[in-house]
Design a protein around this motif. Structure first.
Motif, PDB file in Angstrom:
ATOM      1  N   GLN A  93       0.821  -1.200   0.000  1.00 51.00           N
ATOM      2  CA  GLN A  93       0.000   0.000   0.000  1.00 51.00           C
ATOM      3  C   GLN A  93       0.864   1.263   0.000  1.00 51.00           C
ATOM      4  OE1 GLN A  93      -3.402   0.463  -0.280  1.00 51.00           O
ATOM      5  NE2 GLN A  93      -3.269  -1.698  -0.897  1.00 51.00           N
ATOM      6  N   GLN A  94       2.003   1.228   0.670  1.00 57.67           N
ATOM      7  CA  GLN A  94       2.895   2.388   0.671  1.00 57.67           C
ATOM      8  C   GLN A  94       3.505   2.622  -0.707  1.00 57.67           C
ATOM      9  OE1 GLN A  94       5.611   1.411   3.848  1.00 57.67           O
ATOM     10  NE2 GLN A  94       4.356   2.410   5.409  1.00 57.67           N
ATOM     11  N   MET A  95       3.775   1.545  -1.432  1.00 59.66           N
ATOM     12  CA  MET A  95       4.278   1.700  -2.801  1.00 59.66           C
ATOM     13  C   MET A  95       3.197   2.244  -3.727  1.00 59.66           C
ATOM     14  SD  MET A  95       6.571  -1.689  -3.477  1.00 59.66           S
ATOM     15  CE  MET A  95       7.758  -2.275  -2.273  1.00 59.66           C
ATOM     16  N   LEU A  96       1.965   1.832  -3.504  1.00 59.71           N
ATOM     17  CA  LEU A  96       0.867   2.278  -4.355  1.00 59.71           C
ATOM     18  C   LEU A  96       0.518   3.743  -4.098  1.00 59.71           C
ATOM     19  CD1 LEU A  96      -1.559  -0.797  -4.215  1.00 59.71           C
ATOM     20  CD2 LEU A  96       0.296  -0.326  -5.826  1.00 59.71           C
ATOM     21  N   ASN A  97       0.791   4.203  -2.892  1.00 61.65           N
ATOM     22  CA  ASN A  97       0.515   5.589  -2.516  1.00 61.65           C
ATOM     23  C   ASN A  97       1.789   6.209  -1.953  1.00 61.65           C
ATOM     24  OD1 ASN A  97      -2.650   5.673  -2.716  1.00 61.65           O
ATOM     25  ND2 ASN A  97      -2.149   3.786  -1.630  1.00 61.65           N
ATOM     26  N   PRO A  98       2.801   6.408  -2.781  1.00 61.88           N
ATOM     27  CA  PRO A  98       4.121   6.801  -2.279  1.00 61.88           C
ATOM     28  C   PRO A  98       4.166   8.222  -1.738  1.00 61.88           C
ATOM     29  CG  PRO A  98       4.076   6.904  -4.673  1.00 61.88           C
ATOM     30  CD  PRO A  98       2.772   6.295  -4.247  1.00 61.88           C
ATOM     31  N   VAL A  99       4.925   8.377  -0.651  1.00 63.60           N
ATOM     32  CA  VAL A  99       5.203   9.692  -0.099  1.00 63.60           C
ATOM     33  C   VAL A  99       6.443  10.267  -0.753  1.00 63.60           C
ATOM     34  CG1 VAL A  99       5.787  10.960   2.007  1.00 63.60           C
ATOM     35  CG2 VAL A  99       4.100   9.108   2.086  1.00 63.60           C
ATOM     36  N   GLY A 100       7.429   9.413  -0.988  1.00 69.12           N
ATOM     37  CA  GLY A 100       8.680   9.825  -1.623  1.00 69.12           C
ATOM     38  C   GLY A 100       8.860   9.180  -2.977  1.00 69.12           C
ATOM     39  N   ASN A 101      10.095   8.857  -3.308  1.00 73.15           N
ATOM     40  CA  ASN A 101      10.424   8.242  -4.588  1.00 73.15           C
ATOM     41  C   ASN A 101      10.483   6.728  -4.465  1.00 73.15           C
ATOM     42  OD1 ASN A 101      10.795  10.738  -6.050  1.00 73.15           O
ATOM     43  ND2 ASN A 101      12.711  10.986  -4.918  1.00 73.15           N
ATOM     44  N   ILE A 102      10.378   6.056  -5.598  1.00 75.23           N
ATOM     45  CA  ILE A 102      10.527   4.601  -5.642  1.00 75.23           C
ATOM     46  C   ILE A 102      11.667   4.312  -6.617  1.00 75.23           C
ATOM     47  CG2 ILE A 102       9.436   2.387  -6.146  1.00 75.23           C
ATOM     48  CD1 ILE A 102       6.760   3.634  -5.451  1.00 75.23           C
ATOM     49  N   TYR A 103      12.854   4.150  -6.077  1.00 74.63           N
ATOM     50  CA  TYR A 103      14.046   3.937  -6.897  1.00 74.63           C
ATOM     51  C   TYR A 103      14.128   2.463  -7.281  1.00 74.63           C
ATOM     52  CZ  TYR A 103      15.353   8.473  -4.901  1.00 74.63           C
ATOM     53  OH  TYR A 103      15.377   9.795  -4.516  1.00 74.63           O
ATOM     54  N   ILE A 104      14.147   2.187  -8.580  1.00 73.30           N
ATOM     55  CA  ILE A 104      14.132   0.807  -9.048  1.00 73.30           C
ATOM     56  C   ILE A 104      15.432   0.481  -9.776  1.00 73.30           C
ATOM     57  CG2 ILE A 104      12.928  -0.877 -10.495  1.00 73.30           C
ATOM     58  CD1 ILE A 104      10.349   0.583  -9.950  1.00 73.30           C
ATOM     59  N   PHE A 105      16.062  -0.604  -9.334  1.00 71.73           N
ATOM     60  CA  PHE A 105      17.314  -1.088  -9.905  1.00 71.73           C
ATOM     61  C   PHE A 105      17.079  -2.503 -10.440  1.00 71.73           C
ATOM     62  CE2 PHE A 105      18.062   1.877  -6.515  1.00 71.73           C
ATOM     63  CZ  PHE A 105      19.140   2.662  -6.904  1.00 71.73           C
ATOM     64  N   ALA A 106      17.849  -2.903 -11.451  1.00 68.08           N
ATOM     65  CA  ALA A 106      17.660  -4.246 -12.016  1.00 68.08           C
ATOM     66  C   ALA A 106      18.990  -4.824 -12.475  1.00 68.08           C
ATOM     67  CB  ALA A 106      16.670  -4.197 -13.187  1.00 68.08           C
ATOM     68  N   ARG A 107      19.060  -6.154 -12.465  1.00 75.70           N
ATOM     69  CA  ARG A 107      20.238  -6.860 -12.970  1.00 75.70           C
ATOM     70  C   ARG A 107      19.780  -8.186 -13.578  1.00 75.70           C
ATOM     71  NH1 ARG A 107      23.090  -9.075  -7.324  1.00 75.70           N
ATOM     72  NH2 ARG A 107      21.298 -10.350  -6.651  1.00 75.70           N
ATOM     73  N   GLU A 108      20.638  -8.769 -14.420  1.00 77.07           N
ATOM     74  CA  GLU A 108      20.335 -10.048 -15.048  1.00 77.07           C
ATOM     75  C   GLU A 108      21.246 -11.162 -14.553  1.00 77.07           C
ATOM     76  OE1 GLU A 108      20.511  -8.950 -19.258  1.00 77.07           O
ATOM     77  OE2 GLU A 108      18.339  -9.287 -19.336  1.00 77.07           O
ATOM     78  N   ASP A 109      22.163 -10.857 -13.655  1.00 76.74           N
ATOM     79  CA  ASP A 109      23.095 -11.843 -13.125  1.00 76.74           C
ATOM     80  C   ASP A 109      23.134 -11.718 -11.611  1.00 76.74           C
ATOM     81  OD1 ASP A 109      25.172 -13.479 -12.417  1.00 76.74           O
ATOM     82  OD2 ASP A 109      26.711 -12.452 -13.610  1.00 76.74           O
ATOM     83  N   ASN A 110      22.646 -12.743 -10.913  1.00 79.67           N
ATOM     84  CA  ASN A 110      22.575 -12.628  -9.457  1.00 79.67           C
ATOM     85  C   ASN A 110      23.931 -12.736  -8.777  1.00 79.67           C
ATOM     86  OD1 ASN A 110      23.103 -15.363  -9.617  1.00 79.67           O
ATOM     87  ND2 ASN A 110      21.079 -16.017  -8.933  1.00 79.67           N
ATOM     88  N   ASN A 111      24.977 -13.033  -9.544  1.00 81.17           N
ATOM     89  CA  ASN A 111      26.328 -13.038  -8.993  1.00 81.17           C
ATOM     90  C   ASN A 111      27.001 -11.673  -9.102  1.00 81.17           C
ATOM     91  OD1 ASN A 111      26.495 -15.830  -8.225  1.00 81.17           O
ATOM     92  ND2 ASN A 111      26.644 -16.338 -10.403  1.00 81.17           N
ATOM     93  N   ASN A 112      26.354 -10.769  -9.832  1.00 74.94           N
ATOM     94  CA  ASN A 112      26.891  -9.428 -10.006  1.00 74.94           C
ATOM     95  C   ASN A 112      26.307  -8.507  -8.936  1.00 74.94           C
ATOM     96  OD1 ASN A 112      27.678  -6.860 -10.870  1.00 74.94           O
ATOM     97  ND2 ASN A 112      27.355  -7.316 -13.036  1.00 74.94           N
ATOM     98  N   PRO A 113      27.140  -7.888  -8.124  1.00 75.37           N
ATOM     99  CA  PRO A 113      26.603  -7.028  -7.059  1.00 75.37           C
ATOM    100  C   PRO A 113      26.034  -5.708  -7.574  1.00 75.37           C
ATOM    101  CG  PRO A 113      28.988  -6.868  -7.114  1.00 75.37           C
ATOM    102  CD  PRO A 113      28.618  -7.940  -8.098  1.00 75.37           C
ATOM    103  N   ASN A 114      26.268  -5.412  -8.842  1.00 70.94           N
ATOM    104  CA  ASN A 114      25.833  -4.130  -9.397  1.00 70.94           C
ATOM    105  C   ASN A 114      24.491  -4.246 -10.113  1.00 70.94           C
ATOM    106  OD1 ASN A 114      28.215  -2.706  -8.598  1.00 70.94           O
ATOM    107  ND2 ASN A 114      29.295  -3.714 -10.276  1.00 70.94           N
ATOM    108  N   PHE A 115      23.646  -3.263  -9.878  1.00 71.28           N
ATOM    109  CA  PHE A 115      22.336  -3.168 -10.513  1.00 71.28           C
ATOM    110  C   PHE A 115      22.300  -1.904 -11.372  1.00 71.28           C
ATOM    111  CE2 PHE A 115      21.678  -5.717  -6.797  1.00 71.28           C
ATOM    112  CZ  PHE A 115      20.577  -6.535  -7.032  1.00 71.28           C
ATOM    113  N   ALA A 116      21.653  -1.986 -12.523  1.00 74.31           N
ATOM    114  CA  ALA A 116      21.432  -0.793 -13.339  1.00 74.31           C
ATOM    115  C   ALA A 116      20.257  -0.019 -12.758  1.00 74.31           C
ATOM    116  CB  ALA A 116      21.156  -1.177 -14.784  1.00 74.31           C
ATOM    117  N   TYR A 117      20.413   1.284 -12.622  1.00 83.11           N
ATOM    118  CA  TYR A 117      19.297   2.113 -12.153  1.00 83.11           C
ATOM    119  C   TYR A 117      18.325   2.326 -13.307  1.00 83.11           C
ATOM    120  CZ  TYR A 117      16.592   6.053 -10.435  1.00 83.11           C
ATOM    121  OH  TYR A 117      15.551   6.876 -10.063  1.00 83.11           O
ATOM    122  N   ILE A 118      17.105   1.868 -13.125  1.00 79.26           N
ATOM    123  CA  ILE A 118      16.091   1.952 -14.174  1.00 79.26           C
ATOM    124  C   ILE A 118      15.329   3.270 -14.111  1.00 79.26           C
ATOM    125  CG2 ILE A 118      14.095   0.820 -15.230  1.00 79.26           C
ATOM    126  CD1 ILE A 118      16.761  -0.745 -15.294  1.00 79.26           C
TER     127      ILE A 118
END
Length: 269
Positions: A93-118
């Motif tokens: 519910q907090q995500m559906l009605n956000p007070v602030g930002n929703i920063y979303i990161f993604a990766r395709e390799d779970n061995n890689n600690p780095n995520f691309a900021y989407i």
């Protein structure tokens, strides 16, 4: 369809779209104290102050071993919340009605600690399932999303199957992770005319280029998996439009030959 409520108290975005960050980078940038680190940060999503941070695994399982069918649909991200999550849960519910930002990161390799900021996501559509499924859109005017482009081709409505496949191709071209892999390999010069927006326009042209899909529509099936190196090429908007002046589209080599016949010289060769 769910319509989100957006707060007017948004702060400036501290992350750059397309750039890669580890969780430790996020801690440092957001000044997260050591005692607030770890835990939910490592299992998919966490709230810190008024902002949410989502770390999505695409085509790979997360640390908990769950492999959700997270995927990009054009510019949007189809994402699953934690196993057992339900629509009425406080975090959802907090995500559906956000007070602030929703920063979303993604990766395709779970061995890689780095995520691309989407990007700073907002709910486009939510499904009352368990786990909860959300379609995130990225339309924050304060962010630069070079992969979000006008549709290059409008198909005649009578060609239903062709139109469906064209939308699929456009979706592949706009997948931000596939797009970035293509550009990491080929760079930001047009594959046809060699034009470079940064060299021509300076800072406002940095990292701007279209991405063209090489596969013919007839070769694209519903189960097709894109190879960013084999299937995509960077092209400037002018050349991109010219490639699609014919159906099937001209090849890059054909368009180069047309330019040569008309004595067109690149500014950057």
């Amino acid at each position: 369809m769910y319509k989100y409520k957006r707060s007017d108290n948004m702060t400036s975005i501290p992350f750059e779209v397309g750039k890669k960050y580890s969780r430790k980078d996020v801690y440092r940038i957001m000044n997260v104290p050591p005692e607030r680190q770890g835990g939910n940060w490592d299992t998919g999503y966490n709230r810190y102050n008024n902002d949410w941070f989502i770390f999505a695994n695409i085509n790979t399982s997360g640390r908990t071993g769950h492999n959700y069918n997270n995927r990009f649909i054009g510019n949007d991200l189809e994402w699953y919340a934690k196993n057992g999550s339900k629509l009425h849960h406080k975090s959802i519910q907090q995500m559906l009605n956000p007070v602030g930002n929703i920063y979303i990161f993604a990766r395709e390799d779970n061995n890689n600690p780095n995520f691309a900021y989407i990007g700073n996501g907002r709910v486009k559509q939510v499904f009352d399932e368990s786990p909860v499924r959300i379609i995130w859109k990225f339309n924050d005017i304060n962010e630069n999303h070079p992969e979000i482009l006008p549709e290059e081709v409008t198909e005649d409505e009578t060609f239903v199957e062709g139109a469906k496949k064209r939308i699929t191709v456009n979706a592949y071209e706009r997948n931000p992770i596939a797009r970035q892999k293509c550009l990491d390999h080929y760079g930001y010069n047009c594959s046809v005319c060699n034009f470079n927006f940064y060299e021509r326009y300076g800072e406002i042209g940095k990292d701007f280029i279209h991405v063209h899909h090489l596969k013919e529509i007839s070769q694209i099936g519903e189960e097709y998996e894109i190879d960013p190196i084999k299937d995509l090429r960077p092209v400037c908007p002018n050349c991109h439009a010219m490639l699609h002046r014919r159906k099937p589209a001209y090849t890059i080599e054909e368009l180069k030959e047309i330019m040569n016949k008309n004595n067109v010289k690149s500014l950057y060769r």
